[in-house]
Each structure stands twice: as structure tokens, then as C-alpha cells.
Scaffold this motif. Structure first.
Motif, PDB file in Angstrom:
ATOM      1  N   UNK A  41       0.828  -1.196   0.000  1.00  0.00           N
ATOM      2  CA  UNK A  41       0.000   0.000   0.000  1.00  0.00           C
ATOM      3  C   UNK A  41       0.863   1.247   0.000  1.00  0.00           C
ATOM      4  N   UNK A  42       0.318   2.296  -0.564  1.00  0.00           N
ATOM      5  CA  UNK A  42       0.968   3.585  -0.618  1.00  0.00           C
ATOM      6  C   UNK A  42       0.055   4.595   0.053  1.00  0.00           C
ATOM      7  N   UNK A  43       0.553   5.245   1.079  1.00  0.00           N
ATOM      8  CA  UNK A  43      -0.263   6.221   1.810  1.00  0.00           C
ATOM      9  C   UNK A  43      -0.362   7.511   1.009  1.00  0.00           C
ATOM     10  N   UNK A  44      -1.384   8.295   1.312  1.00  0.00           N
ATOM     11  CA  UNK A  44      -1.527   9.601   0.675  1.00  0.00           C
ATOM     12  C   UNK A  44      -0.365  10.490   1.099  1.00  0.00           C
ATOM     13  N   UNK A  45       0.104  11.299   0.183  1.00  0.00           N
ATOM     14  CA  UNK A  45       1.253  12.138   0.479  1.00  0.00           C
ATOM     15  C   UNK A  45       0.866  13.454   1.127  1.00  0.00           C
ATOM     16  N   UNK A  46      -0.401  13.701   1.343  1.00  0.00           N
ATOM     17  CA  UNK A  46      -0.834  14.964   1.921  1.00  0.00           C
ATOM     18  C   UNK A  46      -1.135  14.810   3.415  1.00  0.00           C
ATOM     19  N   UNK A  48       0.036  15.014   7.585  1.00  0.00           N
ATOM     20  CA  UNK A  48       0.700  16.021   8.432  1.00  0.00           C
ATOM     21  C   UNK A  48       2.210  15.824   8.379  1.00  0.00           C
ATOM     22  N   UNK A  49       2.629  14.575   8.388  1.00  0.00           N
ATOM     23  CA  UNK A  49       4.070  14.291   8.341  1.00  0.00           C
ATOM     24  C   UNK A  49       4.677  14.773   7.022  1.00  0.00           C
ATOM     25  N   UNK A  50       3.962  14.571   5.923  1.00  0.00           N
ATOM     26  CA  UNK A  50       4.466  15.023   4.628  1.00  0.00           C
ATOM     27  C   UNK A  50       4.536  16.545   4.575  1.00  0.00           C
ATOM     28  N   UNK A  53       7.605  17.566   6.488  1.00  0.00           N
ATOM     29  CA  UNK A  53       8.819  17.301   5.713  1.00  0.00           C
ATOM     30  C   UNK A  53       9.004  18.342   4.609  1.00  0.00           C
ATOM     31  N   UNK A  54       7.912  18.749   3.977  1.00  0.00           N
ATOM     32  CA  UNK A  54       8.018  19.789   2.944  1.00  0.00           C
ATOM     33  C   UNK A  54       8.482  21.116   3.546  1.00  0.00           C
ATOM     34  N   UNK A  55       7.951  21.468   4.725  1.00  0.00           N
ATOM     35  CA  UNK A  55       8.363  22.705   5.394  1.00  0.00           C
ATOM     36  C   UNK A  55       9.839  22.645   5.777  1.00  0.00           C
ATOM     37  N   UNK A  56      10.272  21.506   6.293  1.00  0.00           N
ATOM     38  CA  UNK A  56      11.683  21.347   6.652  1.00  0.00           C
ATOM     39  C   UNK A  56      12.570  21.412   5.411  1.00  0.00           C
ATOM     40  N   UNK A  57      12.103  20.836   4.317  1.00  0.00           N
ATOM     41  CA  UNK A  57      12.855  20.879   3.069  1.00  0.00           C
ATOM     42  C   UNK A  57      13.008  22.321   2.578  1.00  0.00           C
TER      43      UNK A  57
END
Length: 114
Positions: A41-46, A48-50, A53-57
Motif C-alpha cells: 500500500x501507498x499512503x496519501x502524500x498529503x 501532516x508528516x508530509x 517534511x516539505x516545510x523542513x525541506x
């Protein structure tokens, strides 16, 4: 219809693939995890953790840009200062030689004494 013909086998493959696509479309529409080709399975990328990670990036990319700017400034200081420093040393040698009246030259070549 001949059950052993290649057309029947291809029809079963096409039906299975289209059902898999419909299944994933329904899962994506309702927010469930999607299945990949191997059954995982692949979780949705949207999530809270994602988003974290985008903010940290973005933050790390800003830091990298500022560090790159600082590196450019330091390279300019090192290269420009090194050239002008050697000119200043030579000017001081010339000034000291003019004050004493003679310049002592140092010869470090390897001369063999007989």
C-alpha cells in the motif's frame, strides 16, 4: 468461444487490470491507501508528516542558499586578499630596502662548494 485461445487469456488479463484500476480510483477518491503493483500500500502524500517534511525541506533549501552566498563571499575574500597581500609584502620589502639603502637578497639555490 474457445477457452484455451490467446484471446480468452488476454481478456482475463484486461478485465483484472481494469478492476484493479477501478479499485484504486475508488480508494483514492475516498482517501484510503492505494495498492501498488506488488500488493503493498501507498499512503496519501498529503499527511501532516508530509507537510512537515516539505516545510523542513524549504527551510533547508533556504539555509543552503544563504550558505552558498556566504561561500561566494569567502572565496572572493580569500582570492582577492591573497593577491593584494603579496603585493603589500613586496611593497614593504621595497620600502625597507629604500630606508636602509641596500637590499639583502637571499639566494637559496643549491650551490655545491668545492
Amino acid at each position: 468461444m474457445d477457452w484455451g485461445s490467446p484471446v480468452f487469456v488476454l481478456a482475463i488479463i484486461a478485465l483484472s487490470y481494469s478492476c484493479w484500476l477501478v479499485n484504486n480510483w475508488i480508494r483514492a477518491k475516498n482517501g484510503y491507501a492505494l495498492e501498488n503493483e506488488w500488493g503493498g500500500t501507498t499512503e496519501k502524500s498529503n499527511t501532516v508528516e508530509a507537510q512537515q517534511l516539505r516545510a523542513e525541506n524549504r527551510e533547508l533549501l533556504k539555509k543552503l542558499d544563504t550558505m552558498q552566498d556566504r561561500m561566494i563571499v569567502l572565496e572572493k575574500i580569500v582570492t582577492d586578499r591573497g593577491y593584494s597581500l603579496s603585493e603589500e609584502i613586496e611593497a614593504l620589502r621595497d620600502k625597507r630596502g629604500d630606508e636602509t639603502g641596500s637590499v639583502m637578497s637571499l639566494d637559496f639555490s643549491n650551490k655545491e662548494t668545492a
